[in-house]
Design a protein around this motif. Structure first.
Motif: not given
Ligand SMILES: Nc1nc2c(ncn2[C@@H]2O[C@H](COP(=O)(O)OP(=O)(O)OP(=O)(O)O)[C@@H](O)[C@H]2O)c(=O)[nH]1
Ligand SMILES: [Mg+2]
Lengths: 243, 83
Positions: A60-61, A63, A65, A69, A91-92, A94-95, A98, A102, B26, B29-30, B33, B59-60
């Motif tokens: 999802y990111s 960074y 974590n 990632e 279909t997604s 917006d999510r 993100n 990055q 963290v 941030r998590r 995200d 978000f679904h």
């Protein structure tokens, strides 16, 4: 000479399905546990070029974590793929955007692959790819990796990008004045050390965020620019590809 | 004053708008995200028998949070249009 293409994106957006389609590989499981990382790499031949395609873990990111990632981030930053395909779920959006934003801070050689377009159409979702492309400053391709829609267009765009026929200006997030001011101060110092070999705006942001783990990675990079590669265990495709 | 209340205090079915996130580093941030961003609308979808964790739709995607985190995310209830 062969070029590298990395597939990045959120979990479950069809990266491996696209990877299999592009490389002709059949079996693949996204398996990147812990520190010794197994990565999937396959070959793609187009009319004009040969590519090494790397399937990054879905996150999802970027960074760092988590180990996943970190793998995806280190690959994009330190191994600098010639093209990063950001695979998103139609279909997604917006999510999914993100992570795309990055990636745009890390590299300008990006293409947005909006996957599952078949699913989006079924749900009555219309995506204005020209407008999205204009606003994001990179090529946007609508695809379905499962139904094999839009793949020829994607391959064409990849070739054109490698041939220098496409200029990208990825959208950059603007931060609060205070943060922008600090970036402005840091960036020249970072450039003095790394030149253009690492993305200085992104590095400034990570340092401002106090990312100690990235500092370690930078030290390793200064000692050996290929450190990521030597850390990872490479798994090549099963038959006719790679080798 | 903080606007709204911690998201775990709402009921299943409630539509919420996130107002602020009091987490740090963290974990902050998590959660950003994962989509817990101020201004975003989320829904309480399920509570476990003891009330912890609680699942939210963002978000679904359904994401379960422990009270540790959800007590530091603030939201206000969205007004439903009554026809
Ligand atoms: N309808 C539809 N389904 C798709 C498409 N592409 C992939 N899928 C399905 O989406 C699911 C996830 O696909 P994967 O290729 O494993 O996704 P991934 O991005 O590699 O997932 P992670 O490795 O977990 O991040 C599978 O069930 C695929 O069959 C598509 O274009 N359309
Ligand atoms: Mg995968």
């Amino acid at each position: 000479m062969s070029h590298t293409i990395a597939l990045a994106g959120n979990p479950n957006t069809g990266k491996s399905t696209l990877f299999n389609l592009l490389t002709g590989l059949k079996q693949h499981t996204g398996n990147w546990p812990g520190k010794t990382v197994v990565r999937a790499e396959g070959e793609l031949k187009t009319d004009n070029h040969i590519y090494q395609v790397i399937d990054l873990p879905g996150t999802y990111s970027l960074y760092s974590n988590s180990a996943d990632e970190e793998v995806a981030r280190d690959f994009i930053i330190f191994e600098k793929p010639d093209i990063t395909l950001v695979v998103v779920d139609a279909t997604s959006l917006d999510r999914n955007l993100n992570l795309a934003l990055q990636v745009f801070e890390m590299t300008s050689n990006a293409i947005l692959c909006i996957n599952l377009i078949d699913e989006a159409r079924r749900k009555g979702i219309h995506i204005d790819k020209e407008e999205l492309s204009r606003q994001l400053g990179i090529p946007v391709i609508l695809i379905s990796a499962r139904e094999k829609i839009g793949i020829i267009q994607l391959l064409k765009t990849i070739d054109q990008m490698i041939d220098g026929k496409i200029q990208t200006h990825p959208f950059q997030v603007q931060y609060a004045d205070e943060v922008e001011q600090k970036i402005h101060e840091l960036q020249p110092k970072i450039q003095a050390i790394f030149g253009d070999s690492l993305p200085s705006r992104w590095l400034s942001l990570r340092l401002l965020d106090g990312d100690k783990q990235l500092l370690e990675a930078l030290k390793a990079y200064i000692r050996d620019p290929n450190f990521v590669h030597s850390q990872q265990q490479l798994v090549k495709g099963d038959c006719c590809h790679g080798a | 004053m903080i606007e709204g209340k911690p998201i775990y205090q709402y009921q299943v079915g409630d539509q919420l708008q996130i107002t602020s996130i009091k987490l740090k580093n963290v974990m902050r941030r998590r959660l950003l995200d994962l989509g817990f961003v101020p201004g975003v609308t989320i829904e309480v979808v399920q509570k476990s028998p003891l009330g912890d964790p609680v699942a939210f739709k963002v978000f679904h995607t359904t994401i379960a949070l422990r009270k540790e985190e959800s007590s530091l995310i603030y939201a206000k209830k969205m007004n439903r249009e009554v026809i």
